[in-house]
Design an enzyme around this catalytic site. Structure first.
Site, PDB file in Angstrom:
ATOM      1  N   LYS A  93       0.829  -1.205   0.000  1.00 45.69           N
ATOM      2  CA  LYS A  93       0.000   0.000   0.000  1.00 45.69           C
ATOM      3  C   LYS A  93       0.862   1.253   0.000  1.00 45.69           C
ATOM      4  O   LYS A  93       1.905   1.317   0.665  1.00 45.69           O
ATOM      5  CB  LYS A  93      -0.909  -0.018   1.233  1.00 45.69           C
ATOM      6  CG  LYS A  93      -1.933   1.115   1.312  1.00 45.69           C
ATOM      7  CD  LYS A  93      -2.801   0.955   2.553  1.00 45.69           C
ATOM      8  CE  LYS A  93      -3.838   2.056   2.689  1.00 45.69           C
ATOM      9  NZ  LYS A  93      -4.693   1.886   3.876  1.00 45.69           N
TER      10      LYS A  93
ATOM     11  N   SER B 134      -9.439   2.204   3.023  1.00 44.33           N
ATOM     12  CA  SER B 134      -8.549   2.942   2.146  1.00 44.33           C
ATOM     13  C   SER B 134      -7.538   2.070   1.405  1.00 44.33           C
ATOM     14  O   SER B 134      -6.851   2.543   0.492  1.00 44.33           O
ATOM     15  CB  SER B 134      -7.789   4.004   2.963  1.00 44.33           C
ATOM     16  OG  SER B 134      -6.951   3.404   3.934  1.00 44.33           O
TER      17      SER B 134
ATOM     18  N   SER C 121      -9.729  -0.133   7.297  1.00 50.90           N
ATOM     19  CA  SER C 121      -9.218   0.038   5.936  1.00 50.90           C
ATOM     20  C   SER C 121      -8.591  -1.200   5.315  1.00 50.90           C
ATOM     21  O   SER C 121      -8.216  -1.168   4.143  1.00 50.90           O
ATOM     22  CB  SER C 121      -8.201   1.186   5.898  1.00 50.90           C
ATOM     23  OG  SER C 121      -8.866   2.420   6.022  1.00 50.90           O
TER      24      SER C 121
END
Length: 476
Positions: free
Chosen positions: A81, A156, A180
């Site tokens: 990420k 996210s 997330s």
């Protein structure tokens, strides 16, 4: 070489196949990069690819050919990420404030992946600084759901979930400060695990005071795996967990091998479930799939009680704690210097005037939530909820306008996830089915304090009830 793609294999299978030389690391890296280049024109899961990936693979092949020792993930392509630092590889945190930032050090989890000889193929798209349950930012096109590109994959950790669902890689790292990892895992039909707080160390993420925005969420944030199943997540945690002096909150790894328990270990467990935590509207299809999962699990494991910790709606608590742990002064100064206006959730946090009374009240409220939950978990080993209150919705929105006939603010579709961030308890999202129009639905399993292995073990049992034998996108 076998007559199939290495990307058909999950992480555990692929790592074994690479060690046994069924494929070379180069062949696997080529397959992963080729699939990313083919599919990502539509999905936008990745924001930066690592140009050294092939060189990483060739080095592993040389060592394997020479009979030299290699790590447990040797040759496995992994996505990271874009909120997690990668030395020498652009890391933007999804923000125009860091559009050209190249870290001078890896996050500890990336160091550990590299020490395990995983191949970092690239960085995955995310909400700006992680502020949001979908993947919007102003730097890159919004990530789309591989099951239906008109829909969001959640956030996210949007890109990481989409990369797993589209079988670009068998393992991706996400971060989770309020859901997330679990939210996009649910909407994308993959497995996602938020470990116990401190189980996987964070540094420089959340800890480096030099970088406003990146240094936020210290008492809420967790890093964990998104994968195809619980066993793969256990393998990943065996590599990335364990203490470090750079994270004063880090705790020892739970186990040396992270082997999962079977049904015999679940003989006397006590499980609670709730559709709504006592307050949340839930989409009827999600509720029906969740109810079916509970009944199927009850059939093999015994009575599951309808009960929940009565903490109430904690959305405002999350907002205030995030504001407390955000370097608001640093972000305002940086934005003013760059002439950039921050909007969305992070913009609202910067615009508001907060008082010390609000922050101290939030800290006391968190203690109340933690205490109520601890008392509840004294009677139960696990708490089951839907992972989200609705399945995936249009990609250009922040949430559905209504759920089950109730008009709601956009963020109301994620009422279940933040509880485990407040308490630090382990929690995972496991795929359990689909809506009538084919949108994935996830089951959240929250375990007792520090019982990561228990959450993974129960997740593996649920997976056997609902085998994940369909994937979106072109065949491999």
């Amino acid at each position: 070489m076998p007559n199939k793609s290495p990307l058909e294999l999950d992480l555990t299978q692929l790592s074994k196949a690479l060690i046994e030389r069924q494929w070379t690391a180069r062949e696997v890296a080529e397959a992963s990069i080729s699939r990313i280049e083919t599919l990502d024109r539509d999905l936008h899961a990745f924001c930066t690819l690592d140009e050294t990936a092939m060189a990483q693979a060739e080095d592993i092949d040389r060592r394997l050919s020479a009979g030299l020792p290699v790590g447990p993930l040797a040759g496995v392509p992994v996505a990271v990420k874009d909120l997690i630092c990668t030395r020498g590889l652009r890391t933007t945190f999804g923000s125009r404030l860091y559009d050209d930032f190249v870290p001078d050090q890896d996050d500890i989890v990336v160091e550990r992946l590299k020490a395990a000889d995983a191949i970092i193929v690239g960085k995955t798209n995310a909400s700006e600084f992680g502020y949001g349950a979908v993947g919007h930012n102003h730097l890159f096109p919004t990530t789309r759901n591989p099951w239906n590109t008109a829909l969001t994959p959640g956030g996210s950790s949007a890109g990481s979930a989409a990369a797993i669902a589209a079988r670009m890689v068998p393992l991706a790292l996400g971060s989770d400060g309020g859901g997330s990892i679990r939210i996009p895992a649910s909407l994308s039909g993959v497995f996602g695990m938020k470990p116990s707080w401190g189980r996987v160390p964070l540094y420089p993420g959340c800890r480096d005071e030099r970088y406003p925005g990146q240094s936020s969420w210290e008492s809420l944030e967790h890093i964990g795996p998104l994968s195809r199943n619980a066993a793969d997540a256990a393998l990943a945690l065996s590599v990335i967990s364990g203490p470090t002096p750079y994270d004063r909150h880090s705790i020892p790894s739970e186990a040396s091998d992270w082997a999962l328990d079977g049904m015999e270990a679940m003989k006397d467990v006590r499980i609670a479930y709730t559709h709504d935590l006592g307050f949340a509207p839930v989409d009827p299809e999600v509720s029906a799939v969740f109810e079916n999962a509970v009944r199927q699990l009850e059939r093999i494991i015994g009575t599951i009680d309808c009960a929940y910790p009565a903490v109430g709606n904690t959305e405002g608590l999350l907002d205030t704690l995030v504001a407390l742990e955000t370097d608001r002064a640093g972000l305002k100064a940086m934005a003013a210097e760059r002439g950039i206006e921050l909007d969305g959730w992070i913009g609202s946090i910067l615009e508001r005037t907060w008082s010390t009374d609000q922050f101290t009240a939030a800290l006391l409220e968190r203690k109340r939530v933690v205490n109520i939950t601890a008392k509840f978990m004294a009677d139960f080993d696990f708490l089951l909820t839907p992972a989200t209150a609705t399945a995936a919705f249009p990609v250009d929105t922040d949430g559905p306008a209504e759920i089950a006939g109730h008009a709601l603010p956009p963020s109301a579709w994620v009422p279940f996830s933040a509880l485990a961030n407040f308490t630090g308890q382990p929690a995972a999202s496991v795929p359990i089915g689909f809506t009538n129009d084919g949108r994935p639905i996830g089951l959240q399993i929250m375990g007792r304090h520090l019982d990561d292995r228990g959450v993974l073990s129960l997740s593996a049992i649920v997976e056997k009830l609902f085998p994940n034998n369909r994937w979106p996108g072109p065949t491999l």
